[in-house]
Structure formats: C-alpha cells, structure tokens
Write a protein that holds these residues in place. Structure first.
Motif, short mmCIF file in Angstrom:
data_model
loop_
_atom_site.label_atom_id
_atom_site.label_comp_id
_atom_site.label_asym_id
_atom_site.label_seq_id
_atom_site.Cartn_x
_atom_site.Cartn_y
_atom_site.Cartn_z
N VAL A 133 12.88 -24.27 -9.09
CA VAL A 133 11.96 -23.64 -8.15
C VAL A 133 11.54 -22.27 -8.69
CG1 VAL A 133 12.84 -24.87 -6.13
CG2 VAL A 133 13.88 -22.69 -6.79
N ARG A 134 10.28 -21.94 -8.44
CA ARG A 134 9.73 -20.66 -8.92
C ARG A 134 8.82 -20.11 -7.83
NH1 ARG A 134 5.33 -18.52 -12.27
NH2 ARG A 134 6.18 -17.11 -13.86
N GLN A 135 9.21 -18.98 -7.24
CA GLN A 135 8.40 -18.38 -6.19
C GLN A 135 7.84 -17.05 -6.65
OE1 GLN A 135 10.57 -15.88 -3.02
NE2 GLN A 135 11.84 -17.74 -3.11
N THR A 136 6.58 -16.80 -6.28
CA THR A 136 5.92 -15.54 -6.60
C THR A 136 5.42 -14.92 -5.30
OG1 THR A 136 5.23 -16.29 -8.80
CG2 THR A 136 4.04 -14.43 -7.84
N VAL A 137 5.86 -13.69 -5.06
CA VAL A 137 5.48 -12.95 -3.86
C VAL A 137 4.53 -11.83 -4.24
CG1 VAL A 137 6.33 -11.36 -2.07
CG2 VAL A 137 7.59 -13.47 -2.58
N THR A 138 3.39 -11.77 -3.57
CA THR A 138 2.45 -10.66 -3.72
C THR A 138 2.38 -9.94 -2.38
OG1 THR A 138 1.12 -11.93 -5.31
CG2 THR A 138 0.10 -9.98 -4.32
N LEU A 139 2.77 -8.69 -2.35
CA LEU A 139 2.77 -7.95 -1.09
C LEU A 139 1.37 -7.81 -0.52
CD1 LEU A 139 5.33 -5.06 -1.73
CD2 LEU A 139 5.69 -7.23 -0.53
N ASN A 140 1.31 -7.83 0.80
CA ASN A 140 0.02 -7.65 1.47
C ASN A 140 -0.42 -6.19 1.41
OD1 ASN A 140 2.30 -7.22 3.37
ND2 ASN A 140 0.67 -6.58 4.78
N THR A 141 -1.73 -5.98 1.53
CA THR A 141 -2.24 -4.63 1.77
C THR A 141 -1.63 -4.15 3.08
OG1 THR A 141 -4.33 -5.27 0.74
CG2 THR A 141 -4.32 -3.24 2.06
N PRO A 142 -1.00 -2.97 3.11
CA PRO A 142 -0.33 -2.55 4.34
C PRO A 142 -1.21 -2.73 5.57
CG PRO A 142 0.16 -1.00 2.60
CD PRO A 142 -0.85 -1.96 2.04
N GLY A 143 -0.69 -3.49 6.54
CA GLY A 143 -1.40 -3.72 7.79
C GLY A 143 -2.33 -4.91 7.77
N GLN A 194 -3.30 -9.11 6.70
CA GLN A 194 -2.70 -10.45 6.55
C GLN A 194 -3.19 -11.08 5.25
OE1 GLN A 194 -4.32 -11.70 10.33
NE2 GLN A 194 -2.27 -11.91 11.23
N ASP A 195 -2.89 -10.44 4.12
CA ASP A 195 -3.41 -10.93 2.85
C ASP A 195 -2.33 -11.02 1.77
OD1 ASP A 195 -2.99 -8.24 2.36
OD2 ASP A 195 -5.04 -7.79 1.73
N GLY A 196 -1.07 -11.13 2.18
CA GLY A 196 0.01 -11.28 1.21
C GLY A 196 0.05 -12.68 0.62
N GLY A 197 0.57 -12.78 -0.59
CA GLY A 197 0.61 -14.07 -1.28
C GLY A 197 2.01 -14.64 -1.38
#
Length: 258
Positions: free
Chosen positions: A189-199, A201-204
């Motif tokens: 398994v390989r997960q990639t997290v992209t943080l959202n712009t603060p505030g 709903q655009d996190g990956g």
C-alpha cells in the motif's frame, strides 16, 4: 534491521512486547518472501531496504480488541523518520502480510500518516489534528480510516463508493471495499497526503494498492490553520481477535514531496 532506530520513534503508546523484528515469516517459502525491495533513493525520504530481508512481526493475542482493553493486541507508536514540520505533500508506503488462516473478524487498524497532536484517534474530535490510517474490515475489505475535522468534510467524501460511513463518534470510514487485503500474500500500500489550503476542502489523498490507484480524493479537509498503529479495532467484544494471530510488515518508506 535489528531495531526501530531508523523510524526515530518519538512515542511508543503501547504494545512494545507485541512487536518483534524477525528474519522471515515462520515457515516461509518462495511464495511468502518479500517480493519488492524498498527504494532507498526516494528523494531524501526514509527507505528501509533492509526490510526486504527482515520484517516487523505484530502479535494479536486471543481476545485482544484495542489499546484500552484488558488484553492489548498489536502495537501503537509515533515515528518521525524525516522532518515533516512544514511539509505539504507526503508519501508513506509499506507491505503487509496476513497469513492464509487469518480471521478478519470485523475490523482492525493499520499504519498511516498523522499531523498535529498525537492520539488523533479513539473518538478524538480531530479539531487540531488528522490521521490517515488504513483499516481492514470483514473478509479483508480495505478502507481509509480518516480522523479529521468531522463537520468540515464534503458530502461527496462521506458517500465515496463503494461504501463510506461518517460516524460522529469515531473516525470516518472512506471507500470501504475499494480494495481487499490478501490472505496468504503480501499487499503493498502507498498513500500520499496533500494538505488542504487552510480552511478549504481541497486536500488530497491518493491510495495505491499493489501499484493500482484505488482512491484519489481532492476534497479532504485536514486543517483550519497551518499546523503511526495496528490492532484489532472496535470497542465491543465482537471486534476481538478470536485466537492468537500475527501480521508481518516490510518495505516501509516515507518521502517528503513538497
């Protein structure tokens, strides 16, 4: 590898006695060997190529349920193998092996990425933290088990196919059954997290299983402001492991992409 020094463990919450580093799976043959070496050249990240020949063995005693039960199973520790203090995009990957006779019962937790404070689990409101552990369900069905601000998630995330459950009391079950863990084989398994712009709903969140993308979200809310575990999971006896069981982990790698 003979210890966890490469992980740079910052806090071992429980289960130290349930974790061992072993040379191979008990009774391993060619069909049970680790079949993919971790890439040590991964952009300055953590690569544990030595885990291609040694594995982390996790023990789940009979009747173990979760860290607060009388019989704790599995282990829970927090690691900081690389500096992620101002990272926005991070990848974590590993291989996990469930034996052929593994009894899935109802559910269990697997490692993931966390941000903010530790213990972002167990019913935490996740106002100032997040965690992206994976989870197995009955018959090995897999999912993202997300802790993040619960009232800030999109309706689309909470209805992601084939099944999602946004439980206000505990974590969010996202994409349940979108993949399955194999019994008697390794699953990578390989997960990639992209943080959202603060505030926003655009996190990956992208999840690849054995090289195939099974989840690709771009609507996750991780944080309002700029700012790892495995066990049989649940809070009732029907979640408990019915017998002494093991899982094995290998090929851990973490990279900071941005």
């Amino acid at each position: 590898m003979t210890d966890l020094s490469a992980f740079n463990v910052s806090h071992f919450a429980y289960g130290r006695d349930n974790l061992q580093i072993v040379d191979s799976l008990p009774g391993a043959d060619d069909g049970q060997s680790v079949d993919a070496e971790a890439d040590d050249d991964n952009g300055g990240g953590l690569g544990l190529g030595s885990l291609a020949t040694s594995v982390l063995q996790l023990f789940y005693p009979a009747n173990s349920i979760n860290p607060t039960s009388d019989i704790p199973g599995g282990a829970d520790f927090y690691a900081t193998p690389i500096d992620l203090s101002d990272a926005n995009n991070v990848t974590l990957e590993y291989s996990v092996y469930f034996p052929p006779d593994f009894d899935w019962v109802q559910a269990g937790k697997l490692p993931g990425i966390y941000g903010g404070h530790t213990a972002c689990s167990g019913g935490d409101a996740a106002i100032s933290c997040f965690s992206t552990r994976l989870m197995w369900r009955s018959h090995g069905a897999g999912e993202l088990y997300l802790y993040a601000p619960k009232d800030k998630q999109t309706d689309a995330l909470c209805s992601a196919p084939p099944q999602s459950v946004c439980d206000a009391d505990y974590g969010l079950s996202v994409g349940r059954g979108s993949f399955h863990f194999a019994a008697g084989n390794w699953t990578h398994v390989r997960q990639t997290v992209t943080l959202n712009t603060p505030g926003q709903q655009d996190g990956g969140f992208v999840l690849e299983v054995d090289g195939n993308v099974v989840m690709d979200r771009s609507d996750v809310f991780y944080r309002d402001l700029s700012i790892s575990s495995t066990f049989f999971g649940g809070h009732e006896s029907e979640y408990a492991s019915p017998k002494d069981q093991y899982t094995w982990f290998a090929n851990f790698a973490m990279s900071r992409n941005a």
